[in-house]
Design a protein around this motif. Structure first.
Motif, PDB file in Angstrom:
ATOM      1  N   THR A 200       0.830  -1.206   0.000  1.00 28.12           N
ATOM      2  CA  THR A 200       0.000   0.000   0.000  1.00 28.12           C
ATOM      3  C   THR A 200       0.864   1.256   0.000  1.00 28.12           C
ATOM      4  O   THR A 200       0.589   2.211  -0.733  1.00 28.12           O
ATOM      5  N   VAL A 201       1.902   1.269   0.818  1.00 31.54           N
ATOM      6  CA  VAL A 201       2.789   2.437   0.863  1.00 31.54           C
ATOM      7  C   VAL A 201       3.482   2.640  -0.476  1.00 31.54           C
ATOM      8  O   VAL A 201       3.567   3.762  -0.991  1.00 31.54           O
TER       9      VAL A 201
ATOM     10  N   LEU B  50       0.898   3.973  -3.025  1.00 31.38           N
ATOM     11  CA  LEU B  50       0.609   5.391  -2.821  1.00 31.38           C
ATOM     12  C   LEU B  50       1.765   6.270  -3.277  1.00 31.38           C
ATOM     13  O   LEU B  50       1.557   7.351  -3.837  1.00 31.38           O
ATOM     14  N   THR B  51       2.993   5.814  -3.059  1.00 36.40           N
ATOM     15  CA  THR B  51       4.153   6.587  -3.485  1.00 36.40           C
ATOM     16  C   THR B  51       4.185   6.728  -5.001  1.00 36.40           C
ATOM     17  O   THR B  51       4.488   7.797  -5.533  1.00 36.40           O
TER      18      THR B  51
ATOM     19  N   ALA C 176       1.479   6.329  -7.052  1.00 40.33           N
ATOM     20  CA  ALA C 176       0.249   6.906  -7.576  1.00 40.33           C
ATOM     21  C   ALA C 176       0.043   8.367  -7.216  1.00 40.33           C
ATOM     22  O   ALA C 176      -0.716   9.059  -7.890  1.00 40.33           O
ATOM     23  N   THR C 177       0.718   8.883  -6.220  1.00 40.85           N
ATOM     24  CA  THR C 177       0.505  10.268  -5.804  1.00 40.85           C
ATOM     25  C   THR C 177       0.788  11.269  -6.918  1.00 40.85           C
ATOM     26  O   THR C 177      -0.021  12.167  -7.156  1.00 40.85           O
ATOM     27  N   PRO C 178       1.903  11.158  -7.659  1.00 42.93           N
ATOM     28  CA  PRO C 178       2.094  12.105  -8.770  1.00 42.93           C
ATOM     29  C   PRO C 178       0.995  11.987  -9.830  1.00 42.93           C
ATOM     30  O   PRO C 178       0.574  12.990 -10.409  1.00 42.93           O
TER      31      PRO C 178
ATOM     32  N   PHE D 132      -2.119  11.172  -9.257  1.00 42.01           N
ATOM     33  CA  PHE D 132      -3.300  11.836  -8.703  1.00 42.01           C
ATOM     34  C   PHE D 132      -3.196  13.349  -8.873  1.00 42.01           C
ATOM     35  O   PHE D 132      -4.167  14.022  -9.173  1.00 42.01           O
ATOM     36  N   VAL D 133      -1.998  13.895  -8.662  1.00 42.48           N
ATOM     37  CA  VAL D 133      -1.810  15.340  -8.799  1.00 42.48           C
ATOM     38  C   VAL D 133      -1.999  15.765 -10.255  1.00 42.48           C
ATOM     39  O   VAL D 133      -2.643  16.775 -10.545  1.00 42.48           O
TER      40      VAL D 133
ATOM     41  N   SER E 222      -5.803  15.229 -11.289  1.00 42.98           N
ATOM     42  CA  SER E 222      -6.813  15.693 -10.344  1.00 42.98           C
ATOM     43  C   SER E 222      -7.943  16.486 -10.991  1.00 42.98           C
ATOM     44  O   SER E 222      -9.077  16.393 -10.526  1.00 42.98           O
TER      45      SER E 222
END
Length: 174
Positions: free
Chosen positions: A67-68, A71-72, A74-76, A78-79, A82
């Motif tokens: 999961t960590v 998220l690491t 997928a975060t860019p 998502f930005v 968005s």
């Protein structure tokens, strides 16, 4: 007699001693054994649950790690996406809320119809005694309302006469 009371011996049982065989009256016929550890059932339970618990703990750790990492990565994304993801999330949320509220309204409507149907069915099966009781109750209520109406009419008439007398007295004085 006092000497005899002092010489009586009352055996004391310790919490780690088990009485086996004998009557359990403390007469000394039973054998005392020192408890030697956990029972066979406890050992088998430990041997069974230890590998299962360890495996589940390892799976929980792997899931957290995945999961960590996800998220690491997928975060860019998502930005960047968005402007598309936020309206999409809002639309999906509204659709889910719509479906859930529709279901809730449907269940409420069905239960209301079921309640009304059951009341009507019970009302059709009532005896004549219930109808007579209802008629008497209505007659009593009509009589009560008629009496109150008559009283209110009389009171209104009295107030009107008092106002007329006062206005007549004021016109005579002027």
């Amino acid at each position: 007699m006092a000497d005899r009371d002092r010489t009586q011996v009352h055996p004391q049982h310790r919490f780690d001693q088990v009485v086996r065989g004998g009557t359990g009256t403390g007469t000394g016929t039973g054998k005392y054994y020192q408890s030697s550890g956990p029972s066979t059932t406890q050992v088998l339970a430990l041997l069974t649950l230890l590998p299962i618990g360890g495996t589940l703990l390892a799976l929980a750790g792997l899931t957290l790690t995945g999961t960590v990492i996800g998220l690491t990565v997928a975060t860019p994304l998502f930005v960047i996406f968005s402007p598309v993801l936020v309206p999409a999330a809002i639309a999906v949320t509204m659709a889910v809320v719509g479906f859930l509220s529709s279901g809730a309204f449907g269940v409420t409507g069905l239960s209301s119809l079921s309640y009304v149907f059951n009341r009507l069915r019970r009302a059709a099966n009532t005896e004549q005694v219930d109808m007579d009781w209802a008629k008497r109750g209505m007659q009593d209520m009509v009589g009560y309302v008629g009496q109150k109406t008559k009283e209110v009419g009389q009171k209104t008439k009295e107030v009107g006469q008092n106002m007329e007398n006062k206005s007549h007295d004021q016109s005579v004085r002027a």
